[in-house]
Design a protein around this motif. Structure first.
Motif, PDB file in Angstrom:
ATOM      1  N   THR A 126      86.683   1.388  58.881  1.00  0.00           N
ATOM      2  CA  THR A 126      85.653   0.351  58.863  1.00  0.00           C
ATOM      3  C   THR A 126      84.314   0.900  59.354  1.00  0.00           C
ATOM      4  OG1 THR A 126      86.368  -0.439  61.038  1.00  0.00           O
ATOM      5  CG2 THR A 126      87.280  -1.554  59.105  1.00  0.00           C
ATOM      6  N   GLU A 127      84.334   1.788  60.331  1.00  0.00           N
ATOM      7  CA  GLU A 127      83.102   2.410  60.813  1.00  0.00           C
ATOM      8  C   GLU A 127      82.488   3.306  59.740  1.00  0.00           C
ATOM      9  OE1 GLU A 127      80.103   3.252  63.655  1.00  0.00           O
ATOM     10  OE2 GLU A 127      81.647   1.700  63.557  1.00  0.00           O
ATOM     11  N   MET A 128      83.326   4.049  59.009  1.00  0.00           N
ATOM     12  CA  MET A 128      82.837   4.906  57.936  1.00  0.00           C
ATOM     13  C   MET A 128      82.188   4.066  56.836  1.00  0.00           C
ATOM     14  SD  MET A 128      84.982   7.532  55.510  1.00  0.00           S
ATOM     15  CE  MET A 128      85.870   6.202  54.750  1.00  0.00           C
ATOM     16  N   ILE A 129      82.816   2.970  56.471  1.00  0.00           N
ATOM     17  CA  ILE A 129      82.245   2.087  55.445  1.00  0.00           C
ATOM     18  C   ILE A 129      80.906   1.535  55.904  1.00  0.00           C
ATOM     19  CG2 ILE A 129      82.574  -0.122  54.258  1.00  0.00           C
ATOM     20  CD1 ILE A 129      85.581   0.549  54.195  1.00  0.00           C
ATOM     21  N   ARG A 130      80.817   1.139  57.162  1.00  0.00           N
ATOM     22  CA  ARG A 130      79.562   0.616  57.704  1.00  0.00           C
ATOM     23  C   ARG A 130      78.474   1.679  57.671  1.00  0.00           C
ATOM     24  NH1 ARG A 130      76.510   0.709  61.924  1.00  0.00           N
ATOM     25  NH2 ARG A 130      77.868   2.027  63.153  1.00  0.00           N
ATOM     26  N   MET A 160      91.898   7.543  71.843  1.00  0.00           N
ATOM     27  CA  MET A 160      93.006   7.419  70.923  1.00  0.00           C
ATOM     28  C   MET A 160      92.444   7.199  69.511  1.00  0.00           C
ATOM     29  SD  MET A 160      96.484   6.163  71.611  1.00  0.00           S
ATOM     30  CE  MET A 160      97.761   6.147  70.430  1.00  0.00           C
ATOM     31  N   VAL A 161      93.142   7.694  68.538  1.00  0.00           N
ATOM     32  CA  VAL A 161      92.714   7.593  67.149  1.00  0.00           C
ATOM     33  C   VAL A 161      93.167   6.241  66.591  1.00  0.00           C
ATOM     34  CG1 VAL A 161      92.944   8.585  64.859  1.00  0.00           C
ATOM     35  CG2 VAL A 161      92.848  10.074  66.855  1.00  0.00           C
ATOM     36  N   ASN A 162      92.210   5.535  65.993  1.00  0.00           N
ATOM     37  CA  ASN A 162      92.508   4.250  65.374  1.00  0.00           C
ATOM     38  C   ASN A 162      92.009   4.326  63.929  1.00  0.00           C
ATOM     39  OD1 ASN A 162      92.930   1.651  64.620  1.00  0.00           O
ATOM     40  ND2 ASN A 162      91.740   0.723  66.272  1.00  0.00           N
ATOM     41  N   PRO A 163      92.905   4.590  62.960  1.00  0.00           N
ATOM     42  CA  PRO A 163      92.463   4.781  61.577  1.00  0.00           C
ATOM     43  C   PRO A 163      91.751   3.571  60.982  1.00  0.00           C
ATOM     44  CG  PRO A 163      94.763   5.432  61.833  1.00  0.00           C
ATOM     45  CD  PRO A 163      94.343   4.803  63.103  1.00  0.00           C
ATOM     46  N   VAL A 164      92.189   2.371  61.325  1.00  0.00           N
ATOM     47  CA  VAL A 164      91.558   1.171  60.772  1.00  0.00           C
ATOM     48  C   VAL A 164      90.117   1.076  61.261  1.00  0.00           C
ATOM     49  CG1 VAL A 164      91.639  -1.348  60.709  1.00  0.00           C
ATOM     50  CG2 VAL A 164      93.759  -0.019  60.544  1.00  0.00           C
ATOM     51  N   HIS A 165      89.907   1.313  62.539  1.00  0.00           N
ATOM     52  CA  HIS A 165      88.554   1.281  63.093  1.00  0.00           C
ATOM     53  C   HIS A 165      87.689   2.386  62.490  1.00  0.00           C
ATOM     54  CE1 HIS A 165      85.241   0.851  65.865  1.00  0.00           C
ATOM     55  NE2 HIS A 165      85.371   2.130  66.197  1.00  0.00           N
ATOM     56  N   ASP A 166      88.267   3.578  62.337  1.00  0.00           N
ATOM     57  CA  ASP A 166      87.519   4.698  61.765  1.00  0.00           C
ATOM     58  C   ASP A 166      87.091   4.408  60.321  1.00  0.00           C
ATOM     59  OD1 ASP A 166      87.816   6.051  64.132  1.00  0.00           O
ATOM     60  OD2 ASP A 166      89.489   7.294  63.433  1.00  0.00           O
TER      61      ASP A 166
END
Length: 68
Positions: free
Chosen positions: A9-13, A1-7
């Protein structure tokens, strides 16, 4: 499932990891951000200008002035 908040934060990391690896990586990342940001800004302004030109009439409702 797509989770924009997680995506996000992962991109920023991931971008932070790349930027802190080498100074040249940080400079290249900054140049990329500037290129994408400036391009998006220019395209957005052109789009708003085009929409404004389509909505606002070319004349103020009066006919051309008569000479003579």
């Amino acid at each position: 499932m797509v989770n924009p908040v997680h995506d996000i934060t992962e991109m920023i990391r991931l971008f932070t990891d790349v930027a802190t690896t080498l100074p040249s990586s940080a400079i290249l990342l900054l140049i990329g951000v500037l290129l994408v940001g400036v391009s998006s800004l220019v395209f957005g302004l052109l789009t708003l200008g085009g929409l404004g030109a389509a909505i606002v009439p070319d004349t103020s409702g009066r006919g051309p002035q008569q000479r003579g």
